[in-house]
Design a protein around this motif. Structure first.
Motif, PDB file in Angstrom:
ATOM      1  N   UNK A  34       6.758  10.109 -12.774  1.00  0.00           N
ATOM      2  CA  UNK A  34       7.195   9.430 -14.002  1.00  0.00           C
ATOM      3  C   UNK A  34       7.444   7.949 -13.738  1.00  0.00           C
ATOM      4  N   UNK A  35       8.118   7.675 -12.649  1.00  0.00           N
ATOM      5  CA  UNK A  35       8.477   6.296 -12.323  1.00  0.00           C
ATOM      6  C   UNK A  35       7.238   5.452 -12.004  1.00  0.00           C
ATOM      7  N   UNK A  36       6.309   6.025 -11.251  1.00  0.00           N
ATOM      8  CA  UNK A  36       5.081   5.298 -10.913  1.00  0.00           C
ATOM      9  C   UNK A  36       4.301   4.981 -12.182  1.00  0.00           C
ATOM     10  N   UNK A  37       4.119   5.967 -13.051  1.00  0.00           N
ATOM     11  CA  UNK A  37       3.358   5.749 -14.275  1.00  0.00           C
ATOM     12  C   UNK A  37       4.058   4.747 -15.194  1.00  0.00           C
ATOM     13  N   UNK A  38       5.373   4.818 -15.291  1.00  0.00           N
ATOM     14  CA  UNK A  38       6.103   3.874 -16.140  1.00  0.00           C
ATOM     15  C   UNK A  38       6.001   2.451 -15.625  1.00  0.00           C
ATOM     16  N   UNK A  44      -0.532   6.782  -6.069  1.00  0.00           N
ATOM     17  CA  UNK A  44      -0.987   6.791  -4.677  1.00  0.00           C
ATOM     18  C   UNK A  44       0.183   7.238  -3.810  1.00  0.00           C
ATOM     19  N   UNK A  45      -0.081   7.708  -2.596  1.00  0.00           N
ATOM     20  CA  UNK A  45       1.022   8.093  -1.707  1.00  0.00           C
ATOM     21  C   UNK A  45       2.014   6.945  -1.482  1.00  0.00           C
ATOM     22  N   UNK A  46       1.518   5.731  -1.351  1.00  0.00           N
ATOM     23  CA  UNK A  46       2.392   4.570  -1.145  1.00  0.00           C
ATOM     24  C   UNK A  46       3.320   4.359  -2.352  1.00  0.00           C
ATOM     25  N   UNK A  47       2.753   4.417  -3.557  1.00  0.00           N
ATOM     26  CA  UNK A  47       3.562   4.210  -4.759  1.00  0.00           C
ATOM     27  C   UNK A  47       4.529   5.353  -4.999  1.00  0.00           C
ATOM     28  N   UNK A  48       4.140   6.572  -4.643  1.00  0.00           N
ATOM     29  CA  UNK A  48       5.057   7.703  -4.783  1.00  0.00           C
ATOM     30  C   UNK A  48       6.240   7.568  -3.827  1.00  0.00           C
ATOM     31  N   UNK A  49       6.002   7.072  -2.622  1.00  0.00           N
ATOM     32  CA  UNK A  49       7.109   6.841  -1.677  1.00  0.00           C
ATOM     33  C   UNK A  49       8.051   5.763  -2.221  1.00  0.00           C
ATOM     34  N   UNK A  50       7.469   4.702  -2.803  1.00  0.00           N
ATOM     35  CA  UNK A  50       8.283   3.653  -3.426  1.00  0.00           C
ATOM     36  C   UNK A  50       9.173   4.260  -4.512  1.00  0.00           C
ATOM     37  N   UNK A  51       8.580   5.112  -5.343  1.00  0.00           N
ATOM     38  CA  UNK A  51       9.321   5.716  -6.448  1.00  0.00           C
ATOM     39  C   UNK A  51      10.421   6.645  -5.937  1.00  0.00           C
ATOM     40  N   UNK A  52      10.138   7.393  -4.880  1.00  0.00           N
ATOM     41  CA  UNK A  52      11.167   8.277  -4.309  1.00  0.00           C
ATOM     42  C   UNK A  52      12.362   7.470  -3.802  1.00  0.00           C
ATOM     43  N   UNK A  53      12.075   6.350  -3.125  1.00  0.00           N
ATOM     44  CA  UNK A  53      13.172   5.501  -2.637  1.00  0.00           C
ATOM     45  C   UNK A  53      13.962   4.910  -3.804  1.00  0.00           C
ATOM     46  N   UNK A  54      13.255   4.450  -4.820  1.00  0.00           N
ATOM     47  CA  UNK A  54      13.916   3.845  -5.981  1.00  0.00           C
ATOM     48  C   UNK A  54      14.786   4.874  -6.711  1.00  0.00           C
ATOM     49  N   UNK A  55      14.277   6.081  -6.862  1.00  0.00           N
ATOM     50  CA  UNK A  55      15.068   7.130  -7.513  1.00  0.00           C
ATOM     51  C   UNK A  55      16.281   7.513  -6.675  1.00  0.00           C
ATOM     52  N   UNK A  56      16.133   7.517  -5.361  1.00  0.00           N
ATOM     53  CA  UNK A  56      17.267   7.835  -4.486  1.00  0.00           C
ATOM     54  C   UNK A  56      18.357   6.773  -4.619  1.00  0.00           C
ATOM     55  N   UNK A  57      17.957   5.516  -4.781  1.00  0.00           N
ATOM     56  CA  UNK A  57      18.921   4.421  -4.893  1.00  0.00           C
ATOM     57  C   UNK A  57      19.538   4.316  -6.282  1.00  0.00           C
ATOM     58  N   UNK A  58      18.704   4.450  -7.338  1.00  0.00           N
ATOM     59  CA  UNK A  58      19.151   4.156  -8.698  1.00  0.00           C
ATOM     60  C   UNK A  58      19.293   5.380  -9.587  1.00  0.00           C
ATOM     61  N   UNK A  59      18.742   6.502  -9.163  1.00  0.00           N
ATOM     62  CA  UNK A  59      18.776   7.694  -9.993  1.00  0.00           C
ATOM     63  C   UNK A  59      17.883   7.534 -11.212  1.00  0.00           C
TER      64      UNK A  59
END
Length: 68
Positions: A34-38, A44-59
């Motif tokens: 959801x976060x990557x598409x928004x 991509x694997x790189x963008x999904x990792x970015x999104x996982x980190x962002x969700x962990x930090x900001x919820x």
């Protein structure tokens, strides 16, 4: 910028993501996808990792910050 379909050969970054792919439903978890598409990025694997980190930090608020 024209909204006609004649520009079908435009690069993919010029196309808008359909609303049905951008909005998370109320009461559901926000996924990294959801976060990557928004953010307008490709899934991509790189963008999904970015999104996982962002969700962990900001919820789930991370998605709210990207959508109008």
């Amino acid at each position: 910028m024209s909204t006609s379909q004649s520009g079908a050969s435009r690069p993919s970054q010029d196309r808008a993501t359909p609303d049905s792919l951008l909005h998370a439903r109320t009461g559901t978890d926000v996924s990294p996808e959801d976060l990557v598409l928004a953010s307008g990025k490709d899934l991509t694997p790189h963008n999904l990792e970015w999104a996982k980190r962002k969700l962990a930090q900001e919820g789930p608020a991370a998605l709210d910050k990207l959508l109008p």
